[in-house]
Design an enzyme around this catalytic site. Structure first.
Site, PDB file in Angstrom:
ATOM      1  CG  ASP A  28      11.488  56.375 -25.145  1.00  0.00           C
ATOM      2  OD1 ASP A  28      11.327  55.248 -24.642  1.00  0.00           O
ATOM      3  OD2 ASP A  28      10.563  57.016 -25.692  1.00  0.00           O
ATOM      4  CE  LYS A  63       3.677  52.416 -26.284  1.00  0.00           C
ATOM      5  NZ  LYS A  63       2.360  52.842 -26.644  1.00  0.00           N
TER       6      LYS A  63
HETATM    7  C1  LIG Z   1       9.134  54.762 -27.920  1.00  0.00           C
HETATM    8  C2  LIG Z   1       7.922  55.377 -27.299  1.00  0.00           C
HETATM    9  N1  LIG Z   1       8.081  56.285 -26.332  1.00  0.00           N
HETATM   10  C3  LIG Z   1       7.016  56.891 -25.751  1.00  0.00           C
HETATM   11  C4  LIG Z   1       5.722  56.607 -26.141  1.00  0.00           C
HETATM   12  C5  LIG Z   1       4.569  57.322 -25.487  1.00  0.00           C
HETATM   13  O1  LIG Z   1       3.946  56.479 -24.563  1.00  0.00           O
HETATM   14  P1  LIG Z   1       2.453  56.684 -24.015  1.00  0.00           P
HETATM   15  O2  LIG Z   1       1.535  56.323 -25.119  1.00  0.00           O
HETATM   16  O3  LIG Z   1       2.397  55.758 -22.842  1.00  0.00           O
HETATM   17  O4  LIG Z   1       2.311  58.106 -23.640  1.00  0.00           O
HETATM   18  C6  LIG Z   1       5.515  55.646 -27.141  1.00  0.00           C
HETATM   19  C7  LIG Z   1       4.150  55.328 -27.583  1.00  0.00           C
HETATM   20  O5  LIG Z   1       3.937  54.593 -28.521  1.00  0.00           O
HETATM   21  C8  LIG Z   1       6.638  55.024 -27.745  1.00  0.00           C
HETATM   22  O6  LIG Z   1       6.516  54.134 -28.718  1.00  0.00           O
END
Ligand SMILES: Cc1ncc(COP(=O)(O)O)c(C=O)c1O
Length: 402
Positions: A183, A208
């Site tokens: 990630d 983000k």
């Molecule tokens: C590091 C990280 N990965 C994945 C996600 C999930 O993303 P989404 O809210 O677009 O589903 C987030 C959400 O805050 C995050 O901080």
């Protein structure tokens, strides 16, 4: 499209498929659901994958295809898949490699939604997992089992900013012949390229930094063409998690300023982390750009910048933290990160609430931990706001005796 552009140029110019047809400087939004064919043979060839093309909007749209090309190139991958959220990207990537009876090693410092997906959903389909401290790659070896089919990490992690050694962990994944999924949300391709460091798959919450304006929920998976095609045709399309052309357009627009935004996010984060570290009310600051961060040297090796997220704990713990957050006047209490606005949140009761308290504590997510996503404002204004909120003392009831 192959070229030798620097990332700052590629962010603006790479992949203008639709725009090339129309002559428009900006990529067009093509929200059509259905696409016409000259004859049934062509339709059949597109459906079977023999011929490139789009036949139904649940499997993608031309605006999204331009964006996918751009994201793949920025991450240095063969192909990318745009989906309806970061969680859609994470769940599709995991489901692509794991089936009933398989096992995944997951870093213990993981986003709350990923934790919830594994512990609530994947487990119902017979997928096993272990949350492992991946700061020492040896611990990963100890948890690899016969049925382990993937390693999943997040670096820097949310909310602790733990840095994991991507190169070393990718060597372990290669040794066992299993994919390493990373990630890369906190970094964006501007600051870190995990595929170059040996990872197989990168996932993003494009909600983000990639979009960067807090007005679209989206996710991406980047990897080799065969795996991405499988994810598109057999998971994303069938589960119905496509990203709309409207959102793809917003992200194409947001990406053009990713470089200048990331530079300002990093600059503000370092100034604020330094300010907090020197403040008498602050117990501990977590920011990889500070020499006091335990993986500062590793961060300098594998990251091109230290990112826009700073977490910290106050000396008087939870109560002081709540009072501080509630006293902020400019900084907004909110979920999410990577927006122009500086956002503050309390991970234990907000983003990581789904993790039970005893597990949270094992992961170091204490009740006193506060996470800041530094925005694009002037750092002086942010410091003034933090300073005034840190000065607020607890209210004491004074009994007046007359
Ligand atoms: C590091 C990280 N990965 C994945 C996600 C999930 O993303 P989404 O809210 O677009 O589903 C987030 C959400 O805050 C995050 O901080």
């Amino acid at each position: 499209m192959k070229n030798n552009w620097d990332i700052d140029t590629a962010l603006i110019h790479h992949s203008k498929r639709g725009a090339t047809h129309s002559g428009a400087v900006v990529e067009p939004i093509i929200p059509a659901v259905a696409y016409a064919f000259p004859d049934t043979d062509t339709a059949a060839a597109v459906v079977s994958g023999e011929k490139e093309g789009v036949y139904y909007g649940r499997y993608g749209n031309p605006t999204l295809f331009s964006l996918e090309e751009k994201i793949a190139s920025l991450e240095g991958g063969e192909a990318a898949l745009g989906v309806s959220s970061g969680m859609a990207a994470i769940s599709i990537a995991l489901l692509a490699y794991l089936k009933q009876g398989d096992h995944v090693v997951v870093t213990k410092d993981v986003y709350g939604g990923t934790y919830k997906f594994l512990t609530n959903i994947a487990v119902r389909y017979g997928i096993e997992y272990n949350f492992v401290d991946c700061t020492n790659p040896e611990f990963i070896h100890n948890h690899i089992k016969e049925n382990t089919r993937a390693i999943y990490i997040e670096t820097p992690s949310n909310p602790h900013l733990t840095i994991l050694d991507i190169k070393k962990i990718s060597e372990i994944s290669k040794l066992y012949g299993i994919p390493l999924i990373i990630d890369n949300t906190f970094m964006s391709p501007y600051l870190q390229n995990p595929l170059e460091l040996g990872a197989n798959i990168v996932v993003h919450s494009a909600t983000k930094y990639l979009n960067g304006h807090g007005d679209s929920i989206a996710g991406f998976i980047v990897g080799n063409s065969d795996d991405i095609t499988f994810m598109r045709n057999s998971l994303m399309g069938d589960l119905g998690q496509v990203l709309s052309a409207w959102d793809a357009f917003l992200i194409l627009r947001g990406l053009k300023t990713l470089g200048v935004r990331m530079e300002r996010h990093c600059k503000n984060a370092l100034e604020i982390a330094t300010f907090l570290e020197n403040h008498p009310q602050v117990e501990k600051v977590y920011y990889p750009g500070l020499p006091s961060h335990p993986q500062h040297e590793l961060a300098k090796e594998q990251m091109k910048g230290m990112g826009g997220i700073v977490s910290f704990e106050l000396k008087d713990g939870k109560e002081a933290g709540k009072r501080f957050i509630d006293s902020l006047k400019l900084i907004i209490i909110s979920f999410s990160l990577g927006d122009p606005e500086t956002l503050v949140q309390h991970p234990a009761s907000m983003t990581h609430f789904s993790i039970p308290m005893e597990e949270r504590e094992k992961f170091g997510i204490t009740d006193g931990l506060i996470r800041l996503s530094l925005g694009l404002e002037n750092a002086k204004d942010l410091i003034n706001d933090l300073e005034q909120a840190l000065m607020v003392r607890p209210k004491v009831d004074i009994e007046l005796k007359v």
